[in-house]
Design a protein around this motif. Structure first.
Motif, short mmCIF file in Angstrom:
data_model
loop_
_atom_site.label_atom_id
_atom_site.label_comp_id
_atom_site.label_asym_id
_atom_site.label_seq_id
_atom_site.Cartn_x
_atom_site.Cartn_y
_atom_site.Cartn_z
N THR A 135 12.11 13.34 -5.63
CA THR A 135 11.11 13.07 -4.59
C THR A 135 11.43 11.74 -3.94
N THR A 183 9.26 8.60 -1.98
CA THR A 183 7.96 8.06 -1.59
C THR A 183 8.18 6.77 -0.81
N LEU A 184 7.32 6.54 0.14
CA LEU A 184 7.43 5.31 0.92
C LEU A 184 6.36 4.33 0.47
N LEU A 185 6.82 3.17 0.05
CA LEU A 185 5.90 2.08 -0.29
C LEU A 185 5.88 1.13 0.90
N PHE A 223 0.85 -1.20 0.00
CA PHE A 223 0.00 0.00 0.00
C PHE A 223 0.88 1.24 0.00
N VAL A 224 0.32 2.31 -0.49
CA VAL A 224 1.06 3.57 -0.57
C VAL A 224 0.07 4.69 -0.27
N SER A 270 12.88 9.10 -6.54
CA SER A 270 12.54 9.41 -7.93
C SER A 270 13.21 10.71 -8.35
N ARG A 296 6.24 15.04 -18.18
CA ARG A 296 6.89 14.76 -16.89
C ARG A 296 7.44 13.34 -16.94
N ILE A 302 11.28 4.74 -2.14
CA ILE A 302 11.41 4.84 -3.60
C ILE A 302 11.86 6.26 -3.91
N ASP A 308 12.42 6.08 -11.31
CA ASP A 308 12.44 5.53 -9.94
C ASP A 308 13.69 4.68 -9.74
N ARG A 357 9.46 10.45 -15.05
CA ARG A 357 9.88 10.08 -13.69
C ARG A 357 10.76 8.83 -13.75
#
Lengths: 410, 341
Positions: free
Chosen positions: B17, B19-21, A75-76, B263, B336, B261, B340, B338
């Protein structure tokens, strides 16, 4: 701890080429990969939670099912970075979730071969201009064929059989049996010369295609004297992982039901090779005669693995000290003097004598020696990049040279 | 297709950026003890810890999920007790975990002890501990703070889950409720009566349980009530047998893990007067542009691919659009891209 610079010949980068073999056996609507049988577990009917013939990416949810042993799922949180799950459409992402909402996905991810039976592959729907009443060609019935047309013509330099339109016919008008192999099974490309497709009828081999010329042509090579022997039954796209079979000659006269939803029996031919490989062809959609057919597909992949080999040398007279607290004798005073203006360590601390004695009750003479247990790799800015740990500590005596070979796949 | 023009990326066109998964990891007690008749439990001749798999470990499908061990500090009242089995190993195990997770203290470089608080001031010391060391496969970069839950059966040996104590780290979050040490951040595991009964090291993926959760349980490791408390187990049982006893009392473990993650986003700007032509061979037919009916029409191109090049024009990466975008002199686009990693 001291640092040692790698010399000019101490770091080697090379490429290891591997050829993983894949074999698929297709029978009765099921695919078996590399002869792996179906394995049922205590909670789920498939231990890997994927159907037979599939690869499970990560192999994560082993014998899990909703209930007593629930599934692991990702989940994110929706944020400004706009990261979501690929299975989600843009509309779902934009309208279905507010910022801060949790978006969930599901495991396992799986892959397997698929078959697409394309009758007259170039067929397009006929659309009508509502204002003028004119008709024009609409969307392709088999978009995968259109997606492959450019690649087929591109490989036409290898063999005329690739070309969409050639002296061997127009593929747009032919019935094509498209077999798709995901790249997770072969890596960079299918190894030319390793493809073999075998057609079995009630367990007897009635036809085999091989790419023995290594130019992508799938030539019928067996059984000896079989109908169509020596003919090209299709082509293989090595880099993309597709096989297009067009061979329409009968391999047997036995009528079989191999087309989904059709009551008409057909003769075995390469057009029907792989019937049942995730193409909705089942006994239910055909007839029990379908069970007489079984298929085997095998090939080798090509996968390049870059490796770095590093030689770390511990020269004689060097690397003879350890910062491990047990390197020094136990019970010695570490600090000699300490005050607000002085900090003086005990300069006469003794090194523990770790030399093994052959006799009980007798200490061997002292020698400088260390046990090397790890080699750490640093970059030029002394950032720790990796640690190689030895399976057993290696004894390094003062008068010995040692070299450690460290290999890293990248 | 040959690229004829390049557009330079300014520093303002590139941003990064993070991001946390996350993944939700449920580990039910029936896997830890029961379903597979311990075929998923690996014991070693060294007897220092026990490994738990998610399936019988002789199967190639099995994944290692965590290790269990126990240990006590040499200052523990249990140290030196009569009949102490594997005492040195238990002390070494405690020291090993505390060295790696907490480090040393004082002028004599003494190994720190686990404490049931966030101060490391030698108060609330946990002299005897049970260790759950989770595999990197399931903890990934780190355990997500505030998501750990461990349910332990504190009933009788015959009916361990007749009474259940659930420990959670609800007071820990990404912004507080933890302490940073050598082994990374750690938080406290509280029972529902708000008493700290364990620690969780998030980056290391280690749970350290205090024996206090089982205070009052007189038949902790066998049916012999009165003679098999957890303290007696620490003295007279091997580490392997102690791990068996703990598994017998684990009802559920769950937590969420995190993967970072990173990016880099490249904003590729397509001005109105550029990229209205294509070098694709199919763009022209008999030297005229296919998509133009008359020569006074404005040129039109369809953008399908973006190539990212290095400063010396080496192609580094290619980004494909899900569908071609129409480009003509009347519109400008910002694409855009991206990446990762």
């Amino acid at each position: 701890m001291s640092f040692r610079k790698f010399g000019q010949n101490d770091v080697i980068v090379n490429t290891m080429r591997t050829h993983p073999k894949s074999e698929f056996f297709i029978y009765d609507g099921k695919v078996y990969y590399n002869d792996k049988p179906n394995q049922s577990g205590a909670f789920s009917s498939q231990v890997l939670n994927v159907p037979p013939g599939h690869i499970s990416l990560y192999e994560y949810n082993i014998d899990r099912a909703a209930g007593n042993n629930p599934l692991i799922y990702p989940f994110v949180t929706k944020g400004s970075s706009n990261i979501g799950f690929r299975t989600m459409t843009t509309t779902e992402y934009v309208t279905g979730f507010e910022y801060g909402d949790i978006m969930t996905g599901s495991y396992p991810f799986s892959a397997s071969i698929t078959r697409e039976y394309m009758v007259q592959a170039g067929t397009r729907s006929v659309d009508v201009n509502s204002s003028t009443g004119e008709t024009f060609a609409g969307a392709p019935t088999y978009p995968h064929f259109y997606a492959l047309k450019n690649r087929l013509n591109f490989y036409g330099t290898l063999s005329e059989h690739y070309k969409v339109s050639s002296s061997y016919g127009d593929k747009s008008l032919q019935t094509i049996n498209l077999l798709s192999v995901p790249s997770i099974f072969f890596g960079d490309k299918i190894d030319p010369g390793t493809v073999s497709l075998k057609w079995y009828l009630t367990g007897t081999l009635i036809g085999e295609l091989k790419d023995e010329k290594r130019n992508g042509e799938l030539i019928q090579t067996g059984p000896y004297g079989s109908t169509g022997s020596g003919s090209v039954g299709g082509v293989v796209l090595y880099n993309e992982g597709f096989m297009l079979l067009t061979g329409s000659w009968a391999l047997s006269d036995v009528p079989l039901h191999l087309v989904s939803g059709s009551a008409t029996a057909v003769s075995a031919s390469w057009r029907y090779f792989g019937a049942g490989a995730l193409d909705n062809v089942t006994t239910g959609s055909t007839s029990t005669t379908y069970r007489s057919a079984s298929f085997n597909m095998s090939f080798k992949g090509t996968n390049d693995i870059q490796t770095v080999t590093m030689f770390a040398h511990a020269r004689r007279g060097e690397v003879n000290y350890s910062n491990n607290p047990t390197f020094l004798q136990y019970g010695q005073t570490q600090v000699e003097n300490t005050s607000s203006i002085v900090y003086e360590e005990n300069s006469s601390r003794q090194i523990y004598n770790s030399v093994s004695s052959s006799y009980a009750g007798y200490d061997a003479d002292f020698e400088r020696q260390v046990y090397i247990s790890r080699v750490a790799i640093y970059d030029e800015n002394k950032n720790l990049l990796g640690i190689a740990t030895l399976s057993d500590p290696v004894l390094k005596k003062e008068d010995e040279d040692l070299s450690f070979k460290i290999k890293l796949d990248i | 297709m040959a690229v004829t023009t390049f557009e330079n990326l300014a520093s303002s066109d590139i941003t990064t950026t993070r991001t946390l998964l996350h993944e939700s990891i449920p580990l039910t007690g029936t896997i830890i003890s029961g379903t597979y008749s311990d075929l998923n439990i690996k014991n070693y001749t060294h007897g220092q810890f026990q490994s738990v798999y998610d399936y019988p470990y002789l199967s190639s499908s099995a994944n290692h999920i965590f290790d269990i061990s126990i240990g006590f500090d040499e200052s523990s009242p249990l140290s030196g007790a009569t009949g102490n089995l594997q005492q040195d190993k238990k002390i070494n195990m405690y020291n090993q975990f505390s060295q790696v997770l907490l480090g040393y203290t004082g002028s004599t470089n003494q190994v720190r002890k686990f404490e049931l608080d966030l101060t490391l001031d030698n108060s609330g010391v946990m002299n005897e501990s049970l260790f759950l060391n989770f595999s990197r496969l399931i903890t990934k970069d780190q355990i997500k703070k505030g998501t750990v839950s461990v349910s332990l059966g504190t009933g009788s040996w015959a009916d361990p889950f007749g009474n259940v104590k659930t420990l959670t780290d609800a007071s820990a979050s990404a912004t507080g409720g933890t302490l940073n040490t050598l082994g990374g951040d750690y938080g406290l595991l509280y029972s529902t009566d708000n008493v700290a009964r364990g620690l969780v090291f998030y980056e290391s993926g280690v749970v350290v349980l205090s024996t206090s959760s089982f205070d009052g349980v007189t038949d902790f490791y066998s049916a012999s009530a009165g003679t098999s408390s957890i303290a007696q187990m620490f003295v007279s049982s091997s580490i392997t047998a102690s791990c068996d006893a703990l598994r017998h009392r684990v009802q559920n473990i769950s937590f969420n893990n995190s993967t970072e993650i990173n990016s880099t986003i490249y904003f590729c700007r397509v001005p109105h007067n550029d990229y209205n032509h294509s070098a694709n061979p199919t763009y022209l037919s008999a030297s005229t542009i296919r998509v133009k009916s008359v020569n006074t029409d404005t040129p039109i191109a369809y953008i399908t691919t973006i190539g990212l090049y290095s400063s010396d024009n080496e192609l580094l990466a290619v980004a494909k659009l899900s569908e071609p975008l129409r480009k003509d002199p009347t519109n400008e686009l910002t694409l855009r891209v991206r990446l990762d990693y």
